[in-house]
Design an enzyme around this catalytic site. Structure first.
Site, PDB file in Angstrom:
ATOM      1  N   LYS A 163      32.851  39.607  40.292  1.00 30.24           N
ATOM      2  CA  LYS A 163      33.986  40.525  40.218  1.00 30.24           C
ATOM      3  C   LYS A 163      33.956  41.243  38.863  1.00 30.24           C
ATOM      4  CE  LYS A 163      36.029  39.161  44.114  1.00 30.24           C
ATOM      5  NZ  LYS A 163      36.357  40.050  45.238  1.00 30.24           N
ATOM      6  N   ASP A 188      31.527  43.392  42.752  1.00 31.77           N
ATOM      7  CA  ASP A 188      32.689  43.864  43.496  1.00 31.77           C
ATOM      8  C   ASP A 188      33.717  44.354  42.494  1.00 31.77           C
ATOM      9  OD1 ASP A 188      34.799  44.342  45.168  1.00 31.77           O
ATOM     10  OD2 ASP A 188      34.944  42.308  45.961  1.00 31.77           O
ATOM     11  N   GLU A 213      30.302  46.950  45.354  1.00 30.69           N
ATOM     12  CA  GLU A 213      31.310  46.916  46.404  1.00 30.69           C
ATOM     13  C   GLU A 213      32.608  47.561  45.906  1.00 30.69           C
ATOM     14  OE1 GLU A 213      33.432  43.306  48.873  1.00 30.69           O
ATOM     15  OE2 GLU A 213      31.295  43.117  48.390  1.00 30.69           O
ATOM     16  N   ASP A 238      34.292  47.787  51.709  1.00 23.65           N
ATOM     17  CA  ASP A 238      34.937  46.568  52.214  1.00 23.65           C
ATOM     18  C   ASP A 238      36.335  46.942  52.685  1.00 23.65           C
ATOM     19  OD1 ASP A 238      36.178  44.121  52.594  1.00 23.65           O
ATOM     20  OD2 ASP A 238      35.712  43.303  50.642  1.00 23.65           O
ATOM     21  N   LYS A 262      34.519  41.636  57.333  1.00 21.12           N
ATOM     22  CA  LYS A 262      35.384  40.456  57.357  1.00 21.12           C
ATOM     23  C   LYS A 262      36.223  40.553  58.633  1.00 21.12           C
ATOM     24  CE  LYS A 262      35.566  40.328  52.312  1.00 21.12           C
ATOM     25  NZ  LYS A 262      36.347  40.672  51.120  1.00 21.12           N
TER      26      LYS A 262
END
Length: 369
Positions: A163, A188, A213, A238, A262
């Site tokens: 992250k 991300d 991401e 995402d 997801k």
């Protein structure tokens, strides 16, 4: 098939660590486990993976719970159903995570009833018996990041997702690449950069990332298109992609090269399959994420990640990484960086009803006697 009873278990699971992103920090994971029962006493389980606060999408656990009780469950209880995907014909997906949790429970039930695995039921194509695990590292300081990479490499993990945010993302990546020049690494940003910071994003190209991401805090796919033209690193979308319409728009705009799927985010495995089919047709790479979820939802992502053309090891690791005790039996185990895909009916695992009860902070039963 007729659904006779649905139970909602609002659970609160303590995390083993404080999980931080650029948008939020969580120490406890609350979700809703859905248990559906048919007229033959077959049962299936799903999980609603929305968060308490709307930092990921606008849907919250409270709004998921409300629409389940007031609308979604009423539409299926004691109704004849030929196939669990029928719910998508009659119900809107205004709360996709609630819809997904209910759909997943019905799919698990239907697959068990018909003595099929979920992947056989939904995809009916050859899949892998095992998958590579992947680690997600939160927004940590450099010392802790390096320690965790070292620790998880020793456990056999080879792919790491970090992250990042504009304030320190470059420095963290620089420190990691100095010591680990060749590990599989992606980042991300959780939409923490704006388009005016394009030069900061371009600097990340030097770190040989698998992808970046959600770099931009923008819903404008044309901005993503412009950014992708300027950087070498593939853009992965995402949370920007919640519907088939979103995906088609992003593909038409040439806004990205990779999709993180997801199941909860997109409204169920019905829509996840449509997105995978569209990615295959459009030469978009896809892979499978996770939602800091219990084993009920995560094992479904393990199943999905067993498709042979997934492009990156998923955000899937051992249950013990997040929770002292999970609510599935057996728990998910990554051994030497590999997770074996369960081969039983439905989800392929059983539910630990005792632990589920221990974690439950609110319980609602609809239907039944």
């Amino acid at each position: 098939m007729q659904i006779e009873q649905i139970e909602l278990f609002h659970i609160r699971m303590p995390l083993n660590f404080n999980f931080k992103t650029s948008q939020a920090s969580i120490k406890w994971r609350e979700t809703i486990v859905i248990k559906a029962m048919d007229e033959l006493q077959n049962v299936g389980y799903g999980e609603v993976v929305s968060f308490n606060e709307p930092f990921y999408t606008n849907e919250t656990l409270a709004s998921s719970k409300k629409i389940l009780i007031n609308k979604y469950i009423k539409a299926v209880i004691r109704k004849d159903m030929d196939h669990p995907f029928d719910i998508h014909k009659d119900l809107d997906s205004s709360c996709p995570m609630a819809m997904s949790g209910l759909e997943n429970a019905l799919v698990d039930l239907y697959a068990r009833r018909n003595k099929l695995s979920i992947m056989k039921l939904v995809f009916n194509e050859e899949t892998n018996d095992e998958i590579y695990a992947g680690i997600v590292l939160g927004d940590l300081d450099i010392k802790m990041l390096l320690k965790q990479i070292d620790d998880y490499q020793k456990e056999g993990y080879t792919r790491f997702k970090m992250k990042i945010k504009p304030a320190d993302g470059f420095e963290k990546l620089k420190a990691i690449r100095k010591i680990y020049p060749s590990i599989q690494l992606l980042v991300d940003a959780n939409r923490s950069y704006n388009f005016n910071q394009i030069n900061e994003i371009k600097k990340l190209d030097k770190f040989n990332l698998i992808c970046i991401e959600e770099p931009l805090n923008s819903k404008d796919f044309l901005e993503h298109q412009k950014l992708q033209k300027e950087i070498i690193t593939p853009i992965c979308l995402d949370e920007s992609i919640q519907t088939i319409k979103d995906l088609k728009s992003a593909i038409a705009a040439n806004a990205f090269k990779v999709l993180n799927i997801k199941i909860g985010r997109v409204g169920g495995i019905y829509y996840a399959k449509q997105m995978i089919d569209l990615c295959r047709e459009s030469n978009i790479k896809y892979w499978v994420g996770s939602m800091v979820e219990s084993g009920i939802s995560k094992i479904l992502h393990v199943q999905l990640a067993s498709l042979k053309d997934t492009s990156i090891p998923g955000d899937l690791s051992s249950s013990k990484r997040y929770f002292k005790k999970d609510i599935i039996k057996p728990e998910i185990i990554a051994q030497n960086g590999i997770i074996k895909v369960p081969k039983g009916y439905g989800l392929g695992v059983e539910i630990d009803e005792v632990t589920l009860s221990e974690y439950t902070i609110d319980y609602i039963k609809i239907g039944g006697e």
